[in-house]
Design a protein around this motif. Structure first.
Motif, PDB file in Angstrom:
ATOM      1  N   ALA A 156      -5.813  13.907  -7.129  1.00 37.87           N
ATOM      2  CA  ALA A 156      -7.191  13.538  -6.812  1.00 37.87           C
ATOM      3  C   ALA A 156      -7.457  12.047  -6.987  1.00 37.87           C
ATOM      4  CB  ALA A 156      -8.159  14.338  -7.673  1.00 37.87           C
ATOM      5  N   GLY A 157      -6.474  11.298  -7.456  1.00 43.99           N
ATOM      6  CA  GLY A 157      -6.656   9.867  -7.667  1.00 43.99           C
ATOM      7  C   GLY A 157      -7.446   9.528  -8.911  1.00 43.99           C
ATOM      8  N   GLU A 158      -7.715  10.524  -9.760  1.00 44.41           N
ATOM      9  CA  GLU A 158      -8.475  10.289 -10.994  1.00 44.41           C
ATOM     10  C   GLU A 158      -7.594   9.685 -12.085  1.00 44.41           C
ATOM     11  OE1 GLU A 158      -9.899  14.145 -11.892  1.00 44.41           O
ATOM     12  OE2 GLU A 158     -11.202  14.277 -10.125  1.00 44.41           O
ATOM     13  N   VAL A 159      -6.296   9.944 -12.005  1.00 47.49           N
ATOM     14  CA  VAL A 159      -5.319   9.390 -12.940  1.00 47.49           C
ATOM     15  C   VAL A 159      -4.222   8.726 -12.127  1.00 47.49           C
ATOM     16  CG1 VAL A 159      -3.506   9.956 -14.622  1.00 47.49           C
ATOM     17  CG2 VAL A 159      -5.753  11.037 -14.796  1.00 47.49           C
ATOM     18  N   ILE A 160      -3.873   7.504 -12.492  1.00 46.13           N
ATOM     19  CA  ILE A 160      -2.786   6.773 -11.853  1.00 46.13           C
ATOM     20  C   ILE A 160      -1.592   6.771 -12.791  1.00 46.13           C
ATOM     21  CG2 ILE A 160      -2.033   4.501 -11.022  1.00 46.13           C
ATOM     22  CD1 ILE A 160      -4.915   4.043 -10.107  1.00 46.13           C
ATOM     23  N   GLY A 161      -0.410   6.958 -12.214  1.00 50.11           N
ATOM     24  CA  GLY A 161       0.811   6.997 -13.008  1.00 50.11           C
ATOM     25  C   GLY A 161       1.753   5.865 -12.649  1.00 50.11           C
ATOM     26  N   CYS A 162       2.701   5.620 -13.529  1.00 44.86           N
ATOM     27  CA  CYS A 162       3.784   4.676 -13.250  1.00 44.86           C
ATOM     28  C   CYS A 162       5.091   5.279 -13.732  1.00 44.86           C
ATOM     29  CB  CYS A 162       3.530   3.309 -13.872  1.00 44.86           C
ATOM     30  SG  CYS A 162       3.463   3.275 -15.682  1.00 44.86           S
ATOM     31  N   PHE A 163       6.199   4.640 -13.403  1.00 44.94           N
ATOM     32  CA  PHE A 163       7.534   5.206 -13.610  1.00 44.94           C
ATOM     33  C   PHE A 163       8.415   4.117 -14.180  1.00 44.94           C
ATOM     34  CE2 PHE A 163      11.785   6.371 -12.065  1.00 44.94           C
ATOM     35  CZ  PHE A 163      11.829   7.757 -12.221  1.00 44.94           C
ATOM     36  N   GLY A 164       8.759   4.229 -15.446  1.00 45.08           N
ATOM     37  CA  GLY A 164       9.487   3.171 -16.135  1.00 45.08           C
ATOM     38  C   GLY A 164      10.955   3.471 -16.305  1.00 45.08           C
ATOM     39  N   LEU A 165      11.783   2.973 -15.385  1.00 48.97           N
ATOM     40  CA  LEU A 165      13.239   3.116 -15.494  1.00 48.97           C
ATOM     41  C   LEU A 165      13.919   1.755 -15.611  1.00 48.97           C
ATOM     42  CD1 LEU A 165      15.787   4.915 -15.387  1.00 48.97           C
ATOM     43  CD2 LEU A 165      15.717   4.684 -12.882  1.00 48.97           C
ATOM     44  N   ILE A 206       0.838  -1.193   0.000  1.00 46.35           N
ATOM     45  CA  ILE A 206       0.000   0.000   0.000  1.00 46.35           C
ATOM     46  C   ILE A 206       0.875   1.245   0.000  1.00 46.35           C
ATOM     47  CG2 ILE A 206      -1.906   1.176   1.129  1.00 46.35           C
ATOM     48  CD1 ILE A 206      -2.517  -1.688   0.091  1.00 46.35           C
ATOM     49  N   ARG A 207       1.935   1.235   0.821  1.00 46.24           N
ATOM     50  CA  ARG A 207       2.864   2.361   0.807  1.00 46.24           C
ATOM     51  C   ARG A 207       3.521   2.516  -0.554  1.00 46.24           C
ATOM     52  NH1 ARG A 207       7.684   2.650  -0.628  1.00 46.24           N
ATOM     53  NH2 ARG A 207       8.302   0.881   0.652  1.00 46.24           N
ATOM     54  N   THR A 208       3.806   1.403  -1.212  1.00 50.12           N
ATOM     55  CA  THR A 208       4.436   1.454  -2.523  1.00 50.12           C
ATOM     56  C   THR A 208       3.545   2.162  -3.534  1.00 50.12           C
ATOM     57  OG1 THR A 208       5.808  -0.505  -2.183  1.00 50.12           O
ATOM     58  CG2 THR A 208       5.252   0.036  -4.450  1.00 50.12           C
ATOM     59  N   PHE A 209       2.233   1.946  -3.454  1.00 45.54           N
ATOM     60  CA  PHE A 209       1.335   2.655  -4.363  1.00 45.54           C
ATOM     61  C   PHE A 209       1.516   4.165  -4.230  1.00 45.54           C
ATOM     62  CE2 PHE A 209      -2.509   5.145  -4.879  1.00 45.54           C
ATOM     63  CZ  PHE A 209      -2.798   4.910  -6.218  1.00 45.54           C
ATOM     64  N   VAL A 210       1.524   4.648  -2.985  1.00 46.34           N
ATOM     65  CA  VAL A 210       1.652   6.088  -2.750  1.00 46.34           C
ATOM     66  C   VAL A 210       3.025   6.581  -3.211  1.00 46.34           C
ATOM     67  CG1 VAL A 210       1.651   7.883  -0.971  1.00 46.34           C
ATOM     68  CG2 VAL A 210      -0.028   6.037  -0.894  1.00 46.34           C
ATOM     69  N   SER A 211       4.064   5.770  -3.008  1.00 46.69           N
ATOM     70  CA  SER A 211       5.407   6.151  -3.436  1.00 46.69           C
ATOM     71  C   SER A 211       5.516   6.234  -4.955  1.00 46.69           C
ATOM     72  CB  SER A 211       6.438   5.157  -2.904  1.00 46.69           C
ATOM     73  OG  SER A 211       6.597   5.270  -1.513  1.00 46.69           O
ATOM     74  N   VAL A 212       4.997   5.234  -5.646  1.00 48.12           N
ATOM     75  CA  VAL A 212       5.077   5.247  -7.114  1.00 48.12           C
ATOM     76  C   VAL A 212       4.277   6.417  -7.678  1.00 48.12           C
ATOM     77  CG1 VAL A 212       4.456   3.994  -9.218  1.00 48.12           C
ATOM     78  CG2 VAL A 212       5.524   2.773  -7.309  1.00 48.12           C
ATOM     79  N   GLN A 213       3.065   6.600  -7.155  1.00 50.73           N
ATOM     80  CA  GLN A 213       2.219   7.682  -7.648  1.00 50.73           C
ATOM     81  C   GLN A 213       2.833   9.054  -7.372  1.00 50.73           C
ATOM     82  OE1 GLN A 213      -0.434   7.639  -9.477  1.00 50.73           O
ATOM     83  NE2 GLN A 213      -1.889   9.234  -8.925  1.00 50.73           N
ATOM     84  N   GLY A 214       3.252   9.280  -6.115  1.00 46.64           N
ATOM     85  CA  GLY A 214       3.675  10.611  -5.715  1.00 46.64           C
ATOM     86  C   GLY A 214       5.154  10.879  -5.869  1.00 46.64           C
ATOM     87  N   SER A 215       5.998  10.001  -5.290  1.00 51.68           N
ATOM     88  CA  SER A 215       7.430  10.261  -5.277  1.00 51.68           C
ATOM     89  C   SER A 215       8.112   9.957  -6.607  1.00 51.68           C
ATOM     90  CB  SER A 215       8.100   9.437  -4.165  1.00 51.68           C
ATOM     91  OG  SER A 215       7.731   9.935  -2.899  1.00 51.68           O
ATOM     92  N   LEU A 216       7.496   9.135  -7.432  1.00 50.79           N
ATOM     93  CA  LEU A 216       8.100   8.813  -8.722  1.00 50.79           C
ATOM     94  C   LEU A 216       7.363   9.502  -9.867  1.00 50.79           C
ATOM     95  CD1 LEU A 216       8.995   5.028  -8.243  1.00 50.79           C
ATOM     96  CD2 LEU A 216      10.513   7.014  -8.133  1.00 50.79           C
ATOM     97  N   ALA A 217       6.146   9.077 -10.174  1.00 53.63           N
ATOM     98  CA  ALA A 217       5.458   9.611 -11.356  1.00 53.63           C
ATOM     99  C   ALA A 217       5.140  11.098 -11.211  1.00 53.63           C
ATOM    100  CB  ALA A 217       4.188   8.805 -11.624  1.00 53.63           C
ATOM    101  N   MET A 218       4.476  11.482 -10.119  1.00 59.26           N
ATOM    102  CA  MET A 218       4.114  12.888  -9.941  1.00 59.26           C
ATOM    103  C   MET A 218       5.348  13.756  -9.716  1.00 59.26           C
ATOM    104  SD  MET A 218       0.659  12.541  -7.583  1.00 59.26           S
ATOM    105  CE  MET A 218       0.351  14.318  -7.551  1.00 59.26           C
ATOM    106  N   SER A 219       6.315  13.225  -8.976  1.00 58.66           N
ATOM    107  CA  SER A 219       7.541  13.982  -8.735  1.00 58.66           C
ATOM    108  C   SER A 219       8.277  14.264 -10.038  1.00 58.66           C
ATOM    109  CB  SER A 219       8.454  13.208  -7.769  1.00 58.66           C
ATOM    110  OG  SER A 219       9.655  13.899  -7.549  1.00 58.66           O
ATOM    111  N   ALA A 220       8.296  13.301 -10.956  1.00 56.36           N
ATOM    112  CA  ALA A 220       8.967  13.512 -12.249  1.00 56.36           C
ATOM    113  C   ALA A 220       8.318  14.658 -13.009  1.00 56.36           C
ATOM    114  CB  ALA A 220       8.929  12.233 -13.075  1.00 56.36           C
ATOM    115  N   ILE A 221       6.994  14.693 -12.998  1.00 55.82           N
ATOM    116  CA  ILE A 221       6.284  15.758 -13.709  1.00 55.82           C
ATOM    117  C   ILE A 221       6.484  17.091 -12.995  1.00 55.82           C
ATOM    118  CG2 ILE A 221       4.015  16.562 -14.474  1.00 55.82           C
ATOM    119  CD1 ILE A 221       3.185  13.579 -14.630  1.00 55.82           C
TER     120      ILE A 221
END
Length: 380
Positions: A117-126, A84-99
């Motif tokens: 708002a949780g309307e769009v989910i992101g991922c981070f491909g490295l 569950i923490r990983t979801f928040v990390s990927v969404q916020g610290s990786l995908a959103m942080s990159a943008i």
């Protein structure tokens, strides 16, 4: 050590709010989600309503909380489950942080409010199938063809990819490594969830393949050229992990302590035996030290004085401590500890992934080795 006295009222309030969410929405269900290997997407709106998605980012609908507040939230989420923490990390610290760090103003306005708002989910491909700890050897490429970019390659162990609407993909270009915003419904973008897994079962990791996918010229993140771009995002995620591991360790301790108080072998509480007390004392010491290390990291981050090697100190130490505590706590639980009625073995399994992603133990050891000696040992 009364570490609570070093937290502000606002920080304690964040911790209490997230802890209540975990107790109410995660703990009663996590054994089933883990056993069924299901990520609970139904939690996303509530996590968004709590301001957890991109909570440490400022503007564009993000909560703009402090580094310490963000860390405490990650600690409480991982006490529930690393997935569950990983979801928040990927969404916020990786995908959103990159943008947020590297995107144009148009890209920020288009994506960040909806992601917060949780309307769009992101991922981070490295990470790639043959390039985990060494992203400089990535083989995913992006080349310009007129007004378009053409991406070819593959990524592996990409969190959330199968439920994401937007992917941040890092690729080698003629100018070096660049980041691209790729809608996941782009023709040629193929996602395959990785299964079965022995760890992070209540989370999603995927393979991604690109086969000549075409993107508009403005898909590139303009603020990132070179590996410094993705590394700046990885440092955000590593910071959250340093706090999250404390939560997993603390929950394992609490479960073992509660069990030892109730279990009565040889007519007396298990907690009254010297060997059990030795374990509990050692765990308590390590958890307190890990908490102080995470707090020091957060205070430095909020003050703008955090150096990247300091994150390696906490990521390496706290994950290492947490996995040992989780394993030993399982032993205190005896045979019952191998069931999902108790959390330590689930935490230990999850922490095998946590200690591997965002830099393995070996990678962080070598980062610190270079800091101490001045010699880079990554390449022989």
């Amino acid at each position: 050590m009364n570490i609570d006295a070093d937290f502000t009222d606002a920080e304690r309030e964040v911790r209490a709010t997230v802890r209540e969410f975990v107790d109410r929405s995660i703990r009663p269900n996590i054994a089933r989600w883990y056993d069924d290997a299901v990520f609970p997407v139904e939690l996303v709106p509530e996590m968004a309503a709590l301001g957890l998605l991109g909570m440490h980012l400022h503007g564009h609908g993000c909560a703009g909380r402090s580094a310490v507040e963000y860390g405490l939230a990650m600690q409480e989420l991982e006490a529930g489950d690393s997935g569950i923490r990983t979801f928040v990390s990927v969404q916020g610290s990786l995908a959103m942080s990159a943008i947020s760090k590297h995107g144009s103003e148009e890209q920020k306005q288009r994506w960040l409010p909806r992601m917060a708002a949780g309307e769009v989910i992101g991922c981070f491909g490295l990470t790639e199938p043959d390039a985990g700890s060494d992203p400089s050897s990535m083989t995913t490429t992006a080349r310009q063809d007129g007004d378009e970019w053409v991406l070819d390659g593959a990524k592996r162990w990409i969190g959330l990819a199968s439920i994401a609407q937007i992917a941040v993909i890092w690729a080698m270009t003629a100018d070096g490594v660049r980041g691209f915003l790729v809608p996941t419904d782009t023709p040629g973008f193929r996602v395959t969830p990785i299964a079965p897994k022995l760890s992070m079962r209540a989370s999603i990791q995927c393979d991604i393949d690109f086969d000549g996918i075409r993107l508009p010229h403005d898909a590139v993140l303009p603020g990132a050229v070179g590996l410094g771009g993705p590394f700046s995002c990885l440092n955000e995620a590593r910071y959250g992990i340093a706090w999250g591991a404390v939560g997993a360790a603390r929950d394992s301790f609490d479960q073992a302590l509660g069990y030892a108080q109730q279990r009565t072998p040889f007519g007396r509480p298990l907690a009254s035996f010297q060997l059990t007390q030795l374990k509990l004392v050692n765990w308590a010491l390590e958890i307190q030290k890990a908490q102080l290390l995470a707090l020091r990291l957060g205070r430095l981050k909020d003050a703008g004085r955090l150096e990247h090697h300091m994150i390696s100190v906490a990521k390496l130490n706290n994950t290492r401590v947490a996995i040992e505590i989780a394993r030993e706590a399982r032993a205190v639980l005896g045979g019952n500890g191998i069931t999902l009625d108790y959390s330590p073995l689930r935490h230990a399994n999850n922490l095998e992934s946590v200690r591997t992603y965002e830099g393995t133990d070996e990678v962080h050891t070598l980062i610190l080795g270079e800091k101490i000696t001045g010699h880079a040992a990554f390449r022989g």
